[in-house]
Write a protein that holds these residues in place. Structure first.
Motif, PDB file in Angstrom:
ATOM      1  N   ILE A 121       6.342 -15.248  -3.524  1.00 36.09           N
ATOM      2  CA  ILE A 121       5.180 -15.594  -4.346  1.00 36.09           C
ATOM      3  C   ILE A 121       5.675 -15.940  -5.743  1.00 36.09           C
ATOM      4  O   ILE A 121       6.344 -15.128  -6.388  1.00 36.09           O
ATOM      5  N   THR A 122       5.352 -17.133  -6.203  1.00 35.25           N
ATOM      6  CA  THR A 122       5.689 -17.511  -7.572  1.00 35.25           C
ATOM      7  C   THR A 122       4.492 -17.236  -8.470  1.00 35.25           C
ATOM      8  O   THR A 122       3.357 -17.154  -7.998  1.00 35.25           O
ATOM      9  N   GLY A 123       4.752 -17.044  -9.743  1.00 28.00           N
ATOM     10  CA  GLY A 123       3.670 -16.709 -10.669  1.00 28.00           C
ATOM     11  C   GLY A 123       3.069 -15.356 -10.341  1.00 28.00           C
ATOM     12  O   GLY A 123       1.876 -15.124 -10.509  1.00 28.00           O
ATOM     13  N   ALA A 124       3.911 -14.449  -9.884  1.00 25.52           N
ATOM     14  CA  ALA A 124       3.436 -13.174  -9.324  1.00 25.52           C
ATOM     15  C   ALA A 124       3.161 -12.083 -10.347  1.00 25.52           C
ATOM     16  O   ALA A 124       2.649 -11.035  -9.992  1.00 25.52           O
ATOM     17  N   GLY A 169      -1.463 -14.811  -8.801  1.00 28.99           N
ATOM     18  CA  GLY A 169      -0.216 -14.424  -8.158  1.00 28.99           C
ATOM     19  C   GLY A 169      -0.114 -12.921  -7.957  1.00 28.99           C
ATOM     20  O   GLY A 169       0.253 -12.437  -6.885  1.00 28.99           O
ATOM     21  N   ALA A 170      -0.475 -12.152  -8.985  1.00 28.79           N
ATOM     22  CA  ALA A 170      -0.429 -10.688  -8.887  1.00 28.79           C
ATOM     23  C   ALA A 170      -1.458 -10.175  -7.882  1.00 28.79           C
ATOM     24  O   ALA A 170      -1.168  -9.274  -7.083  1.00 28.79           O
ATOM     25  N   LEU A 172      -1.247  -8.921  -0.183  1.00 36.44           N
ATOM     26  CA  LEU A 172      -0.277  -9.080   0.902  1.00 36.44           C
ATOM     27  C   LEU A 172       0.563  -7.822   1.089  1.00 36.44           C
ATOM     28  O   LEU A 172       0.869  -7.445   2.222  1.00 36.44           O
ATOM     29  N   ALA A 173       0.922  -7.160  -0.010  1.00 36.37           N
ATOM     30  CA  ALA A 173       1.676  -5.901   0.108  1.00 36.37           C
ATOM     31  C   ALA A 173       0.837  -4.861   0.843  1.00 36.37           C
ATOM     32  O   ALA A 173       1.341  -4.141   1.708  1.00 36.37           O
ATOM     33  N   GLY A 174      -0.450  -4.815   0.534  1.00 38.81           N
ATOM     34  CA  GLY A 174      -1.348  -3.887   1.211  1.00 38.81           C
ATOM     35  C   GLY A 174      -1.508  -4.187   2.687  1.00 38.81           C
ATOM     36  O   GLY A 174      -1.817  -3.300   3.481  1.00 38.81           O
ATOM     37  N   LEU A 234       7.594  -8.881   0.334  1.00 36.57           N
ATOM     38  CA  LEU A 234       7.441  -9.884  -0.706  1.00 36.57           C
ATOM     39  C   LEU A 234       8.655  -9.997  -1.609  1.00 36.57           C
ATOM     40  O   LEU A 234       9.309  -9.005  -1.912  1.00 36.57           O
ATOM     41  N   VAL A 235       8.915 -11.214  -2.049  1.00 32.67           N
ATOM     42  CA  VAL A 235       9.816 -11.466  -3.160  1.00 32.67           C
ATOM     43  C   VAL A 235       8.932 -12.097  -4.224  1.00 32.67           C
ATOM     44  O   VAL A 235       8.379 -13.185  -4.022  1.00 32.67           O
TER      45      VAL A 235
END
Length: 88
Positions: A19-22, A27-28, A34-36, A41-42
């Motif tokens: 994910i860019t702009g995370a 992005g955050a 997605l983590a949930g 993730l990177v």
């Protein structure tokens, strides 16, 4: 939330997603969601400190990356492959 097959396990479990702009904003929010759901993730962002904080909160990996710099994106992809050996 069950998948269409009735399985309660997310289809994102163990999927590798860069994910860019995370570090903030959409992005955050995407990273948290997605983590949930169990994704690996990177998180890339020009603000490496904020990205690292978010990554550590969710047991993920952060890379300082400026999307206008090809070398930064290549390094981000290299991190994905070094860590998990695949990109989904």
């Amino acid at each position: 939330m069950p998948t269409p097959s009735g399985d309660s396990r997310s289809p994102l479990v163990a999927r590798t997603v860069p994910i860019t702009g995370a570090a903030r904003g959409i992005g955050a929010a995407t990273a948290r969601r997605l983590a949930g759901a169990g994704a690996r993730l990177v998180l890339g962002d020009i603000d490496g400190g904020r990205g690292e904080k978010l990554a550590s909160e969710h047991g993920q990996v952060s890379v300082r990356a400026d999307v206008t710099q090809t070398a930064d994106i290549e390094a981000m992809v290299d991190t994905v492959y070094q860590r998990w050996g695949r990109l989904d």
